[in-house]
Design a protein around this motif. Sequence first.
Motif, PDB file in Angstrom:
ATOM      1  N   GLY A 259      51.774  37.237  42.770  1.00 36.46           N
ATOM      2  CA  GLY A 259      51.398  37.550  41.398  1.00 36.46           C
ATOM      3  C   GLY A 259      50.230  36.758  40.868  1.00 36.46           C
ATOM      4  N   ARG A 260      49.622  35.929  41.698  1.00 31.69           N
ATOM      5  CA  ARG A 260      48.433  35.178  41.263  1.00 31.69           C
ATOM      6  C   ARG A 260      47.202  35.945  41.751  1.00 31.69           C
ATOM      7  N   ASP A 261      46.854  36.979  41.018  1.00 27.19           N
ATOM      8  CA  ASP A 261      45.834  37.912  41.495  1.00 27.19           C
ATOM      9  C   ASP A 261      44.472  37.698  40.854  1.00 27.19           C
ATOM     10  N   LYS A 262      44.275  36.564  40.164  1.00 27.96           N
ATOM     11  CA  LYS A 262      42.951  36.199  39.636  1.00 27.96           C
ATOM     12  C   LYS A 262      42.470  34.954  40.376  1.00 27.96           C
ATOM     13  N   GLY A 311      49.039  31.240  34.575  1.00 24.52           N
ATOM     14  CA  GLY A 311      50.124  31.667  35.423  1.00 24.52           C
ATOM     15  C   GLY A 311      49.746  32.574  36.569  1.00 24.52           C
ATOM     16  N   ASP A 312      48.639  33.310  36.448  1.00 24.98           N
ATOM     17  CA  ASP A 312      48.310  34.288  37.485  1.00 24.98           C
ATOM     18  C   ASP A 312      46.977  33.992  38.153  1.00 24.98           C
ATOM     19  N   THR A 313      46.576  32.718  38.217  1.00 28.55           N
ATOM     20  CA  THR A 313      45.279  32.383  38.796  1.00 28.55           C
ATOM     21  C   THR A 313      45.407  31.427  39.976  1.00 28.55           C
ATOM     22  N   ARG A 314      44.403  31.484  40.834  1.00 25.73           N
ATOM     23  CA  ARG A 314      44.147  30.451  41.834  1.00 25.73           C
ATOM     24  C   ARG A 314      42.741  29.929  41.558  1.00 25.73           C
ATOM     25  N   ARG A 315      42.553  28.635  41.595  1.00 24.92           N
ATOM     26  CA  ARG A 315      41.243  28.051  41.334  1.00 24.92           C
ATOM     27  C   ARG A 315      40.578  27.677  42.650  1.00 24.92           C
ATOM     28  N   ILE A 316      39.386  28.218  42.855  1.00 28.22           N
ATOM     29  CA  ILE A 316      38.643  28.026  44.100  1.00 28.22           C
ATOM     30  C   ILE A 316      37.339  27.317  43.786  1.00 28.22           C
ATOM     31  N   VAL A 317      37.061  26.256  44.525  1.00 26.31           N
ATOM     32  CA  VAL A 317      35.820  25.509  44.340  1.00 26.31           C
ATOM     33  C   VAL A 317      34.952  25.681  45.580  1.00 26.31           C
ATOM     34  N   LEU A 318      33.744  26.164  45.394  1.00 23.21           N
ATOM     35  CA  LEU A 318      32.786  26.284  46.483  1.00 23.21           C
ATOM     36  C   LEU A 318      31.986  24.990  46.561  1.00 23.21           C
ATOM     37  N   GLY A 319      32.016  24.353  47.722  1.00 24.60           N
ATOM     38  CA  GLY A 319      31.247  23.127  47.893  1.00 24.60           C
ATOM     39  C   GLY A 319      32.088  21.912  48.188  1.00 24.60           C
ATOM     40  N   SER A 320      33.420  22.014  48.045  1.00 28.84           N
ATOM     41  CA  SER A 320      34.275  20.859  48.334  1.00 28.84           C
ATOM     42  C   SER A 320      34.476  20.704  49.828  1.00 28.84           C
TER      43      SER A 320
END
Length: 555
Positions: A259-262, A311-320
């Motif tokens: 359910g974390r589709d963002k 509640g419905d997000t995953r946080r992605i960092v480009l560069g880590s």
Amino acid sequence: MTSVVTAGGVSVTIRGAVVDETETVLDRLVSDGVPGSLTSGHAGLWGPDAARAAARRLGWLDLPERSRGLLGRLAELVGEARGAGLDRIVLAGMGGSSLAPDVIARAGGAELTVLDTTDPHQVADVLADRLDRTLVVLSSKSGDTVEADAHRRVFERAFAEAGIGGADLRRRFVIVTDPGSPLEAVADAAGYRLVLADPNVGGRYGALSASGLVPCAVAGVDVVRLLDEAAALVPALQQPYDNPALALGAVLGSSALGGRDKLVVADNGSGLPGLDGWVEHLVAESTGKDGRGLLPVVVESVDAPGFDPAGDTRRIVLGSRPDEPVAGRDAELGVAGPLGAQFLLWEYATAVACRVLGVDPFDEPDVQESRDNTAALLRAEEGIAPTVVHTAPALVEGAVEVHARPESLKGAKDLAGVLEAAVTAAPDRGYLAVMAYLDRFGDASASGLRSLLAERGERLRKHAVPVTFGWGPQLLHTTGQYHKGGPPNGSFLQITGAVREDVEVPDRPYTLGQLQLAQAFGDQRVLRSLGRPAFRLHLRDRDEGIAQLTKVLTG
């Protein structure tokens, strides 16, 4: 808990509970033999209904080596361009034909003017700049898009008006398209230089194909290095473990299942400007169908409004990188590595995520309807049907007209109320998409509305509403598939603007300004037919209108 998977110069860092959540999906992918099946080109990975299309769309897996067959032709094109004094390269293309080359050129420090719009102001500015030194790379795999046709006609006329014709004109165009396309026939008839794209590679998976390499090579990028970077990752793709692309695909797939589709995406020193936009295109258009999908939400930085946990997000960092903590408020995922390898990494991971979701990664069934609606408007007896486009606004405040159905406005009496209605129209676990049919350079400040609307959403709602921003009509070829085919939980805010000086499209009964407006209306028709809340703000004066919207949101 932290898991770091590295290979071929690429690292994928996974943090927190996501490690455990991903493990079950990863084990299933391994037990199903997905790594070996994918790298061997098994078309049945996405089910029997997708097998026929997949059989014709898996050529991207071999591009790190097969594209080296283009190097001789690329050297010829570079030599011809330099010999003719053509050192200003314009790429006219949409979607995958423009986003990947833009990233490649910017990362390689090369000047490449990317024309991925029908906005007459932006096109006019490109036409006014060093036309005598300009070479146009016209890139369209299908060869039948209205944008490719319009761009070619406009440039041909501009060259003719500048006294450029005959053999000199023929040197000014390089066409990149699939074999047998209408654009190939045009190139043959006109005598333009032609590079055939690989028909076994879809547009958004073509970063390492002719679509990505031709414009960048002519602009001066070392594309051999790009292919070498990708080739270094290839051995790991067959492995069940120590395979960063499989791990990334498992994270994406398990996130959607949970359910974390963002996917909130922020760049934190990757050195690859524009990669976030390319990832947005690839993931949204590949996964967003059958009521499912993953929506990348590109934000300005790890400190930007909208990067906060929801509640419905995953946080992605480009560069880590693996020896650094993942920046930005406990982000769960960090991705780093050279550009060529990242192209292959994300393509593989997205295909894997589609396997987990149960959708075909290579089709885009909902894109065509917007194109058909645009074509219908352009075929109308008076160009663009006046009863559709020139409807009376529901509200006018200063330089901004508001066009929306009464039930969407919820009784709003002013512009502030309209913006609040747009934010609150997104259902729980939904999102707001800002779609700006404007000049991305001349009207660049419009992009700042994304963060302001995200801030407003945080104040108005218990949970923040993810806010995306896209420039039209490019977004029709990128996130447009997700908006119509993905989960039905979006609210849509279109922004159009008055045209100060239009550009005619030779031998067509419409101008670029009319085409751009028809594209906005064609898409809005589809969204409304699907029951999506859709608002349009028309700026009678672009500068004043953007300033007014900014003031309302900061007041």
